[in-house]
Design a protein around this motif. Structure first.
Motif, PDB file in Angstrom:
ATOM      1  N   ILE A  22      90.126  35.501  43.176  1.00 18.62           N
ATOM      2  CA  ILE A  22      89.334  36.284  44.132  1.00 18.62           C
ATOM      3  C   ILE A  22      90.127  36.410  45.425  1.00 18.62           C
ATOM      4  O   ILE A  22      90.662  35.423  45.926  1.00 18.62           O
ATOM      5  N   ALA A  36      77.160  41.375  50.078  1.00 17.20           N
ATOM      6  CA  ALA A  36      78.095  42.063  49.182  1.00 17.20           C
ATOM      7  C   ALA A  36      79.160  41.107  48.675  1.00 17.20           C
ATOM      8  O   ALA A  36      79.514  41.128  47.486  1.00 17.20           O
ATOM      9  N   PHE A  37      79.676  40.247  49.566  1.00 17.10           N
ATOM     10  CA  PHE A  37      80.714  39.317  49.134  1.00 17.10           C
ATOM     11  C   PHE A  37      80.162  38.296  48.151  1.00 17.10           C
ATOM     12  O   PHE A  37      80.806  37.990  47.143  1.00 17.10           O
ATOM     13  N   GLN A  40      79.853  39.782  44.800  1.00 14.45           N
ATOM     14  CA  GLN A  40      81.170  39.943  44.175  1.00 14.45           C
ATOM     15  C   GLN A  40      81.615  38.635  43.515  1.00 14.45           C
ATOM     16  O   GLN A  40      82.072  38.630  42.363  1.00 14.45           O
ATOM     17  N   SER A  43      79.547  37.574  40.453  1.00  8.39           N
ATOM     18  CA  SER A  43      79.804  38.351  39.238  1.00  8.39           C
ATOM     19  C   SER A  43      80.915  37.718  38.404  1.00  8.39           C
ATOM     20  O   SER A  43      81.078  38.043  37.220  1.00  8.39           O
TER      21      SER A  43
END
Length: 260
Positions: A22, A36-37, A40, A43
């Motif tokens: 990442i 949002a982070f 990410q 996921s």
């Protein structure tokens, strides 16, 4: 050339330990859009499944060489730093190395409240002035971290407002019992921010735990931590352990392990 290299971040530990790749995120981007982070990262993995292992033994890369001997090797490294490096390069009297190690053990068992140098001096058997001097040397050796309310006015022998061990691996190595969870959380946060060269200061009594880069106020706690301590303050955030997702200005503690 001298290069100052910090230990592994949580992001780097995950890459080496479980193969997750990442990209690091800047502090400003994390604060601007933490949801949002977090989505990410989630996921790809669930950081909380690995976070506890990182806190205990993920900061020093030699963990991957000799996992079973990790704590013994780290304790030997601490002893070498005090017995050899501080005596050779910082003029520490050999007769005081035992007291300095006792000072480290005392710090490992402290809760993260304001420091009482007189009590710390008495407990370690070191004079007040020498205690302040040794704390400065221990920070230079990356064994502890001193926090002040205003770094612009700090002198070498000024009393720090808070003291932590440099990272959580040291905390689990030196603390005779299970470390206090509040100390673990705050040690991790301060370490990861300082490792990315952000300015970390003590925010002040009843104003939050940390002030970052002069104007960002951070309160660190568990999953139920609220905003009462930082209400009314601009650019203030709650950094909470044991949560996976961000909720407004409440951001998971683990997310700050992806800054480098």
């Amino acid at each position: 050339m001298i290069y100052d290299m910090p230990g592994l971040s949580l992001r780097e530990f995950l890459h080496l330990d479980v193969g997750i790749d990442i990209e690091p995120i800047s502090l400003q981007h994390l604060l601007d859009d933490p949801s949002a982070f977090c989505m990410q990262v989630l996921s790809l993995c669930h950081p909380l499944e690995h976070f506890g292992r990182y806190l205990q033994f993920g900061y020093y890369p030699f963990y991957f060489e000799q996992k079973r001997e990790f704590y013994d090797k780290l304790e030997n490294t601490i002893n070498y730093t005090v017995d050899v490096e501080l005596t050779k390069y910082r003029g520490l009297d050999v007769g005081y190395t035992r007291q300095v190690k006792a000072l480290l053990h005392i710090i490992s068992q402290m809760t993260p409240y304001e420091v009482d140098i007189a009590k710390l001096s008495k407990a370690s058997g070191i004079s007040r002035l020498s205690t302040l001097k040794y704390l400065n040397h221990l920070e230079e050796a990356r064994l502890i971290r001193r926090l002040f309310t205003n770094l612009m006015t700090v002198t070498d022998l000024q009393k720090p407002d808070k003291i932590y061990l440099d990272n959580t691996n040291l905390l689990y190595t030196l603390c005779q019992d299970k470390p206090e969870i509040g100390t673990v959380r705050e040690t991790f946060f301060a370490n990861q921010l300082a490792s990315t060269r952000h300015t970390v200061e003590y925010a002040g009594y009843k104003k939050g735990d940390f002030r970052v880069d002069g104007d960002i106020v951070i309160e660190v706690g568990g999953q139920d931590k609220g905003f009462s301590q930082i209400v009314g303050q601009d650019k203030a955030y709650v950094v909470a352990d044991d949560i996976e997702y961000a909720f407004g200005r409440k951001i998971p503690l683990w997310a700050f392990g992806f800054l480098y």
